[in-house]
Write a protein that holds these residues in place. Structure first.
Motif, mmCIF file in Angstrom:
data_model
loop_
_atom_site.group_PDB
_atom_site.id
_atom_site.type_symbol
_atom_site.label_atom_id
_atom_site.label_comp_id
_atom_site.label_asym_id
_atom_site.label_seq_id
_atom_site.Cartn_x
_atom_site.Cartn_y
_atom_site.Cartn_z
ATOM 1 N N HIS A 1 6.119 -25.700 10.642
ATOM 2 C CA HIS A 1 5.896 -27.201 10.759
ATOM 3 C C HIS A 1 5.443 -27.545 9.528
ATOM 4 O O HIS A 1 5.710 -28.520 8.652
ATOM 5 N N THR A 2 4.633 -26.576 8.579
ATOM 6 C CA THR A 2 3.455 -26.933 7.824
ATOM 7 C C THR A 2 4.050 -26.439 6.444
ATOM 8 O O THR A 2 3.864 -26.113 5.590
ATOM 9 N N LYS A 3 5.384 -25.476 6.989
ATOM 10 C CA LYS A 3 5.509 -25.350 5.392
ATOM 11 C C LYS A 3 4.458 -24.206 4.765
ATOM 12 O O LYS A 3 5.386 -23.547 3.560
ATOM 13 N N GLU A 4 4.239 -23.097 5.514
ATOM 14 C CA GLU A 4 3.575 -21.722 4.816
ATOM 15 C C GLU A 4 4.702 -21.115 4.492
ATOM 16 O O GLU A 4 4.451 -20.128 3.898
ATOM 17 N N ILE A 5 5.880 -20.559 5.759
ATOM 18 C CA ILE A 5 6.904 -20.333 5.203
ATOM 19 C C ILE A 5 8.127 -21.037 5.482
ATOM 20 O O ILE A 5 7.784 -22.074 5.896
ATOM 21 N N LYS A 6 9.228 -20.431 4.419
ATOM 22 C CA LYS A 6 10.146 -21.444 4.606
ATOM 23 C C LYS A 6 11.299 -21.596 5.816
ATOM 24 O O LYS A 6 11.554 -22.544 5.824
ATOM 25 N N ALA A 7 11.249 -19.788 6.110
ATOM 26 C CA ALA A 7 12.129 -20.587 7.721
ATOM 27 C C ALA A 7 11.802 -19.177 7.941
ATOM 28 O O ALA A 7 11.187 -18.236 8.231
ATOM 29 N N ALA A 8 12.922 -18.395 9.415
ATOM 30 C CA ALA A 8 12.830 -17.305 10.408
ATOM 31 C C ALA A 8 14.209 -16.822 10.831
ATOM 32 O O ALA A 8 15.201 -18.326 11.393
ATOM 33 N N GLY A 9 14.640 -15.696 11.462
ATOM 34 C CA GLY A 9 15.500 -15.389 12.131
ATOM 35 C C GLY A 9 15.243 -14.287 12.966
ATOM 36 O O GLY A 9 14.247 -14.133 12.709
ATOM 37 N N LEU A 10 15.384 -15.010 14.574
ATOM 38 C CA LEU A 10 15.037 -14.082 15.157
ATOM 39 C C LEU A 10 15.926 -13.801 16.778
ATOM 40 O O LEU A 10 16.768 -14.726 16.793
ATOM 41 N N ASP A 11 16.066 -12.237 17.210
ATOM 42 C CA ASP A 11 17.083 -12.080 17.899
ATOM 43 C C ASP A 11 15.948 -11.899 18.976
ATOM 44 O O ASP A 11 16.882 -11.273 20.325
ATOM 45 N N VAL A 12 14.790 -11.739 18.844
ATOM 46 C CA VAL A 12 13.946 -11.339 20.237
ATOM 47 C C VAL A 12 12.426 -12.578 20.228
ATOM 48 O O VAL A 12 12.235 -12.822 19.204
#
Length: 320
Positions: free
Chosen positions: A253-264
């Motif tokens: 939300h705060t753009k500390e990181i750009k994105a995430a990909g989650l399988d779990v």
């Protein structure tokens, strides 16, 4: 001679069952798309000599206390955090898993998830499905490059090593953190061992491939995400509980990181109203790391080999 009673906690293909009915008295939950209810499992385990279960079944102390005849639990997964292994050991019950057979398939999925997240593939597909594509523009759905970037792999076991091989094909620099040094990865792939904090600070892609243990519980927390680059992409193909999901949500939300990909995820299955599903910069998959027909069949076959080895051979092939 009385055949051992085998309880299978999810419906498996008929051809598999037919092969083992000569050796086992097979009882099985008859639904493939839903887990066995706990009250049914509690009842069935009382008479079972062996159990073939999935990661979705919690074989805890309450279940094991009902298991008066149980001798072996054959878990169709590499991880076994769904089983109280210490309680099983105290009761003399053998626990087996399915290592190796799913390594390459899970590495395929992990790298595919990394690529889909970086290049915004799911978002782009939905863009067309929602009839939003009206013209071409230079930065339409522009994502992040993968080649020549730095991947940081947390958990350089078999799957981590296989993911690193794929990264090498993209000319990526490879950082890794692990309990023990992986000299083969260092020599073969020029992977660089580093401490956890340095990996977080320097990696463009942070990939979690660690098992869930007391030491890794919520390893990826608020402090961890704060150390990552604002352009970093986080990939989790290990276990949901190694991530503090509230902290991840905040970082996205705060753009500390750009994105995430989650399988779990911490609690599975999740629904479409889950907070992470609602974010455009997150790709969510339903725990399909090893989900190819070939690999799932090999996993099931190894489970049966462990059971047959215990009851009729020289012992199980892959005891925990």
């Amino acid at each position: 001679m009385t055949k051992p009673i085998l309880y299978i906690t999810r419906k498996v293909p008929d051809q598999i069952v037919k092969k083992i009915t000569s050796n086992f008295d097979v009882r099985m939950w008859e639904y493939e798309d839903q887990p066995v209810p706990r009250n049914v499992l509690l009842q069935e385990v009382r008479n079972a000599d062996g159990i073939l279960c999935l990661i979705s079944e919690q074989i805890d102390k309450e279940i094991l206390d009902q298991a008066k005849r149980l001798k072996i639990i054959s878990n169709m997964a590499v991880g076994y955090d769904n089983i109280d292994v210490l309680a099983a050991r105290e009761k003399g019950i053998v626990v087996t898993n399915t290592p190796d057979v799913l390594t390459e398939t899970t590495a395929d999925l992990t790298f595919a998830l990394l690529m889909a997240t970086a290049r915004r593939l799911v978002e782009a597909s939905d863009y067309i499905r929602n009839d939003q594509w009206t013209n071409w523009s230079p930065y339409l759905l522009a994502g992040s490059d993968i080649h020549r970037k730095t991947i940081g792999i947390v958990g350089m076991g078999r799957i981590g090593h296989a993911v690193a091989k794929r990264a090498k094909g993209f000319d990526m620099s490879i950082l890794y953190h692990n309990r023990n040094r992986n000299r083969n990865a260092e020599v073969e792939l020029q992977a660089e061992y580093t401490d956890f904090e340095s990996l977080l600070r320097n990696a463009d892609f942070v990939v979690s491939l660690v098992p869930h243990t007391l030491e890794t519980d919520q390893l990826f927390n608020k402090e961890a995400f704060a150390k990552m680059k604002s352009s970093a992409i986080f990939i989790n193909a290990s276990r949901g509980k190694v991530v503090d999901e509230d902290a991840l949500l905040h970082a996205l939300h705060t753009k500390e990181i750009k994105a995430a990909g989650l399988d779990v995820f911490s609690t599975e299955p999740i629904r479409r109203d889950h907070s992470l599903v609602k974010l455009d910069n997150v790709v969510c998959l339903p725990h399909i790391g090893s989900a190819s027909v070939e690999t799932r069949t090999r996993m099931l076959q190894l489970c049966i080999e462990n059971l047959e080895g215990y009851f009729f051979g020289k012992g199980p092939k892959t005891p925990v």
